[in-house]
Motif scaffolding. Structure first.
Motif, PDB file in Angstrom:
ATOM      1  N   TYR A 102      20.872 -41.916 -46.436  1.00 37.85           N
ATOM      2  CA  TYR A 102      20.070 -43.259 -46.545  1.00 37.85           C
ATOM      3  C   TYR A 102      18.829 -42.905 -47.280  1.00 37.85           C
ATOM      4  N   ILE A 147      15.348 -44.073 -49.280  1.00 39.96           N
ATOM      5  CA  ILE A 147      14.259 -44.882 -49.312  1.00 39.96           C
ATOM      6  C   ILE A 147      13.900 -45.504 -50.703  1.00 39.96           C
ATOM      7  N   ALA A 160      15.099 -47.637 -53.578  1.00 42.97           N
ATOM      8  CA  ALA A 160      16.080 -48.758 -53.950  1.00 42.97           C
ATOM      9  C   ALA A 160      16.986 -48.487 -55.188  1.00 42.97           C
ATOM     10  N   ARG A 194      19.589 -45.981 -54.211  1.00 45.38           N
ATOM     11  CA  ARG A 194      20.495 -46.660 -52.978  1.00 45.38           C
ATOM     12  C   ARG A 194      21.562 -47.386 -53.888  1.00 45.38           C
ATOM     13  N   THR A 213      22.045 -52.785 -50.429  1.00 43.56           N
ATOM     14  CA  THR A 213      20.670 -53.158 -50.296  1.00 43.56           C
ATOM     15  C   THR A 213      19.898 -52.527 -48.844  1.00 43.56           C
ATOM     16  N   ARG A 214      18.697 -52.454 -48.789  1.00 40.99           N
ATOM     17  CA  ARG A 214      18.063 -51.890 -47.803  1.00 40.99           C
ATOM     18  C   ARG A 214      18.780 -52.214 -46.559  1.00 40.99           C
ATOM     19  N   SER A 228      22.164 -50.823 -45.586  1.00 41.67           N
ATOM     20  CA  SER A 228      22.141 -49.355 -45.540  1.00 41.67           C
ATOM     21  C   SER A 228      21.843 -49.149 -44.241  1.00 41.67           C
ATOM     22  N   ARG A 229      20.826 -50.034 -43.635  1.00 44.07           N
ATOM     23  CA  ARG A 229      20.217 -49.552 -42.086  1.00 44.07           C
ATOM     24  C   ARG A 229      21.410 -50.274 -41.271  1.00 44.07           C
ATOM     25  N   THR A 251      10.698 -44.617 -41.594  1.00 44.00           N
ATOM     26  CA  THR A 251      12.150 -44.373 -41.573  1.00 44.00           C
ATOM     27  C   THR A 251      12.484 -43.645 -40.447  1.00 44.00           C
TER      28      THR A 251
END
Length: 297
Positions: A104, A106, A108, A111, A118-119, A122-123, A164
């Motif tokens: 994961y 942090i 952008a 990622r 996108t955040r 991913s979450r 996070t």
């Protein structure tokens, strides 16, 4: 002597080589690691062969490894890296894989480069993986990529890492590694960040997955240890690193460096230096044969 947990990462090492390693050679290598005493191995990944060709045979590698284990020998923890639910379903149905690893980021930019997410996507994936592993009886380890900063001039700070970690704890993740993906952190930064965030996640096993040039690697290991870290990732001879991070000279911190560094603190890694020699010799052979343009250290 105090104990630490050492995770050997051949998967991370192999994916940086330019030529494809035969399946049977990967199996032999994993068996050699097991014989050397490694109980935790980041061995395979379940990702698109289009992006990481080296790991297209992960199911076959695990089949050969499990068949090759000596009778009555306990199998080590095997970590399989996944980046989406499709890969996760492959992992949980592959005999021998006990833990899913999810990177994961942090950052952008990273990622997008690494997973094209996108955040929020991913979450959401991390939350799906937590539910899937809970149902299947597998463990889940999450790697916070770019935890020590990034080379992309993006916002970063300990508060982002803390937020996070708290989110991961809240969704039920209990194993997290702080990753210096680009290998840019100084020993002082490694120690300072670990010390800053360690108390916000009681109940989480918090480790480090450090990439580095060889110079400064020992100091980074000791900085993490002195700050309270007891879980370390490494790869024999320092092979590997992230193929999406941009600097081919930055690899994993060499496992033998981790072992020697911890010995200076009277710490038992569970791996004897002399037991590493056959595995180190095979690692050098792999580097020479499957990354022929590399200068083998």
């Amino acid at each position: 002597m105090e104990n630490v947990k050492l995770i050997e990462c051949p998967r991370d090492a192999w994916q940086g080589l330019t030529e494809i390693i035969p399946t049977e050679t990967k199996v032999e290598y994993l068996l050699r690691l097991q014989a050397a005493g490694f109980k935790h191995i980041d061995a395979v990944s379940f990702v698109s062969p289009k992006h990481v060709r080296q790991m297209a045979d992960s199911e076959d590698v695990m089949k050969g490894f499990m068949a090759g284990l000596p009778a009555s020998t306990p199998a080590p923890e095997i970590i399989g890296i996944v980046v989406n639910e499709q890969g996760a379903r492959r992992a949980v149905t592959t005999p021998g894989v006990t833990t899913l690893g999810y990177p994961y980021s942090i950052s952008a930019y990273f990622r997008r480069a690494n997973a094209n997410m996108t955040r929020s996507e991913s979450r959401s994936t991390a939350e799906q993986l937590r539910q899937l592993t809970k149902a299947s009886g597998h463990a889940l380890a999450v790697y916070i990529s770019m935890a020590f900063g990034n080379p992309y001039d993006e916002p970063w700070g300990p508060e982002i890492v803390r937020e996070t970690l708290v989110w991961l704890k809240d969704i039920g993740v209990r194993t997290v590694s702080l990753a210096d993906t680009a290998g840019t952190a100084t020993p002082e930064q490694v120690g300072a960040l670990y010390d800053d965030v360690k108390d916000c996640v009681a109940g989480i096993e918090l480790g480090v997955h450090l990439h580095s040039r060889p110079d400064g690697a020992t100091e980074k290991v000791l900085a993490a240890y002195d700050a309270g870290c007891r879980r370390f990732d490494g790869a024999l001879t320092g092979l590997g690193g992230c193929p999406f991070a941009g600097d081919h000279l930055v690899g994993n911190i060499a496992t033998e460096t981790v072992v020697r560094a911890l010995e200076t603190r009277d710490v038992e890694s569970g791996i004897r230096s002399e037991a590493l020699e056959p595995a180190i010799a095979m690692t050098r052979e792999l580097r020479a044969k499957y990354s022929p343009v590399e200068n083998v250290n």
